[in-house]
Design an enzyme around this catalytic site. Structure first.
Site, PDB file in Angstrom:
ATOM      1  N   ARG A 174     117.921 -19.946 -68.536  1.00  0.00           N
ATOM      2  CA  ARG A 174     117.075 -21.058 -68.092  1.00  0.00           C
ATOM      3  C   ARG A 174     116.038 -21.437 -69.146  1.00  0.00           C
ATOM      4  NH1 ARG A 174     119.166 -24.235 -64.286  1.00  0.00           N
ATOM      5  NH2 ARG A 174     117.521 -25.474 -63.379  1.00  0.00           N
TER       6      ARG A 174
ATOM      7  N   ASP B 179     103.321 -32.937 -60.595  1.00  0.00           N
ATOM      8  CA  ASP B 179     102.459 -31.835 -61.036  1.00  0.00           C
ATOM      9  C   ASP B 179     103.232 -30.523 -60.850  1.00  0.00           C
ATOM     10  OD1 ASP B 179     102.351 -31.230 -58.374  1.00  0.00           O
ATOM     11  OD2 ASP B 179     100.217 -31.694 -58.115  1.00  0.00           O
ATOM     12  N   GLU B 180     102.522 -29.406 -60.889  1.00  0.00           N
ATOM     13  CA  GLU B 180     103.218 -28.119 -60.847  1.00  0.00           C
ATOM     14  C   GLU B 180     103.878 -27.832 -59.490  1.00  0.00           C
ATOM     15  OE1 GLU B 180     100.613 -28.690 -62.646  1.00  0.00           O
ATOM     16  OE2 GLU B 180     100.978 -27.735 -64.588  1.00  0.00           O
ATOM     17  N   GLY B 181     103.428 -28.497 -58.451  1.00  0.00           N
ATOM     18  CA  GLY B 181     103.990 -28.246 -57.111  1.00  0.00           C
ATOM     19  C   GLY B 181     105.247 -29.061 -56.854  1.00  0.00           C
TER      20      GLY B 181
ATOM     21  N   HIS C  92     110.705 -40.000 -54.165  1.00  0.00           N
ATOM     22  CA  HIS C  92     111.138 -39.099 -53.086  1.00  0.00           C
ATOM     23  C   HIS C  92     111.456 -39.943 -51.847  1.00  0.00           C
ATOM     24  CE1 HIS C  92     111.575 -35.386 -50.854  1.00  0.00           C
ATOM     25  NE2 HIS C  92     110.913 -35.978 -49.879  1.00  0.00           N
TER      26      HIS C  92
ATOM     27  N   ASN D 208     118.912 -45.881 -58.603  1.00  0.00           N
ATOM     28  CA  ASN D 208     117.500 -46.140 -58.920  1.00  0.00           C
ATOM     29  C   ASN D 208     117.338 -46.559 -60.379  1.00  0.00           C
ATOM     30  OD1 ASN D 208     115.459 -45.616 -56.650  1.00  0.00           O
ATOM     31  ND2 ASN D 208     116.915 -43.932 -56.423  1.00  0.00           N
TER      32      ASN D 208
ATOM     33  N   ASP E  78     106.747 -32.054 -55.003  1.00  0.00           N
ATOM     34  CA  ASP E  78     106.373 -33.307 -54.320  1.00  0.00           C
ATOM     35  C   ASP E  78     104.886 -33.350 -53.971  1.00  0.00           C
ATOM     36  OD1 ASP E  78     109.098 -34.085 -54.335  1.00  0.00           O
ATOM     37  OD2 ASP E  78     109.467 -33.045 -52.459  1.00  0.00           O
TER      38      ASP E  78
ATOM     39  N   ASN F  61     108.072 -39.432 -60.008  1.00  0.00           N
ATOM     40  CA  ASN F  61     109.264 -39.080 -59.248  1.00  0.00           C
ATOM     41  C   ASN F  61     109.377 -39.987 -58.033  1.00  0.00           C
ATOM     42  OD1 ASN F  61     111.482 -37.346 -58.388  1.00  0.00           O
ATOM     43  ND2 ASN F  61     110.093 -36.540 -56.826  1.00  0.00           N
TER      44      ASN F  61
ATOM     45  N   GLY G 227     122.697 -42.877 -59.955  1.00  0.00           N
ATOM     46  CA  GLY G 227     121.842 -43.717 -60.788  1.00  0.00           C
ATOM     47  C   GLY G 227     121.555 -45.096 -60.235  1.00  0.00           C
TER      48      GLY G 227
HETATM   49  C1  GRF Z   1     117.548 -40.986 -54.194  1.00  0.00           C
HETATM   50  O1  GRF Z   1     117.608 -40.963 -52.807  1.00  0.00           O
HETATM   51  C2  GRF Z   1     116.266 -40.353 -54.640  1.00  0.00           C
HETATM   52  O2  GRF Z   1     115.175 -40.652 -53.851  1.00  0.00           O
HETATM   53  C3  GRF Z   1     116.645 -38.918 -54.501  1.00  0.00           C
HETATM   54  O3  GRF Z   1     117.969 -38.854 -55.012  1.00  0.00           O
HETATM   55  C4  GRF Z   1     118.605 -40.098 -54.797  1.00  0.00           C
HETATM   56  C5  GRF Z   1     119.102 -40.605 -56.122  1.00  0.00           C
HETATM   57  O4  GRF Z   1     119.985 -41.655 -56.016  1.00  0.00           O
HETATM   58  N1  GRF Z   1     115.694 -38.041 -55.058  1.00  0.00           N
HETATM   59  P1  GRF Z   1     120.495 -42.431 -57.304  1.00  0.00           P
HETATM   60  O5  GRF Z   1     121.083 -41.425 -58.267  1.00  0.00           O
HETATM   61  O6  GRF Z   1     119.320 -43.163 -57.911  1.00  0.00           O
HETATM   62  O7  GRF Z   1     121.546 -43.380 -56.821  1.00  0.00           O
END
Ligand code: GRF
Length: 197
Positions: free
Chosen positions: A66, A147-149, A110, A14, A151, A108, A12
């Site tokens: 699921r 979206d559905e794909g 990435h 981010n 990334d 999201n 967490g």
């Molecule tokens: C980040 O590198 C993010 O881009 C990826 O997973 C990681 C998450 O890190 N998809 P955190 O949980 O926010 O520390």
């Protein structure tokens, strides 16, 4: 005020960057209403609790199948009346029904410059391992709509990060987080909250 829900599976950091940016005023007109995780041990949940933010865990393991998990996830998200769902290291595929219902309201982060090193199988350290193996001199991070794909949704923000001699996947991952992810994810939220996309 944009009502934001954050979905995270791990540490967490981010999420923390978002909360800090709200505190510092770098992000305005937005508040995190709930943090949802699939992983009961996710430190992201602890970070939310420490701030008095609702922390919810829905583990797929506790559902019959699921489909039942997907239904419960969508129901939970709906409860919070969210304007924006932020996937911040959420390692579960988002149900198609949720993508339809929240189109252009799910973003999201990435850890690469999409379209490099993204799609099926590119998550966590694997992304940085692949970048080092290919020998790219620049990598970075991307915030995009979901979206559905995999990334594949419209790109909102990207930031480049240099690959340095002697980098390991772990060192590169850390630099990409510090110099790109923790900057552009809050910035994207601020832009959405203030109609500056
Ligand atoms: C980040 O590198 C993010 O881009 C990826 O997973 C990681 C998450 O890190 N998809 P955190 O949980 O926010 O520390």
């Amino acid at each position: 005020m944009l009502r934001v829900g954050v979905m995270a599976s791990g540490g967490g950091t981010n999420l923390q960057a978002i909360l800090d940016a709200i505190d510092s005023g770098a992000v305005t007109n937005a508040g995190v209403e709930v943090v949802i995780s699939n992983n009961p041990g996710a430190y992201a949940l602890e970070r939310a609790r420490n701030r008095g933010i609702q922390a919810v865990c829905l583990s797929p393991k506790t559902f019959e199948n699921r489909e039942a998990f997907h239904e419960a996830l969508l129901k939970k998200v709906d409860e919070y009346d969210l304007d924006l769902i932020v996937l911040a290291g959420f390692l579960v595929t988002i149900p198609a029904a949720m993508i339809r219902k929240y189109r252009n309201r799910i973003i999201n982060i990435h850890p690469s410059l999409i379209p490099s090193f993204c799609g099926v199988g590119f998550y966590g350290l694997k992304v940085h391992e692949a970048a080092l193996k290919r020998g790219v001199k620049l990598t970075g991070a991307t915030v995009h709509f979901v979206d559905e794909g995999m990334d594949s949704g419209p790109i909102i923000l990207q930031r480049a990060v240099e690959v340095l001699p002697g980098d390991t996947p772990e060192r590169l991952q850390r630099r990409v987080m510090e110099e790109a992810e923790w900057q552009i994810l809050p910035e994207a939220i601020d832009r959405i909250a203030n109609d500056r996309l």
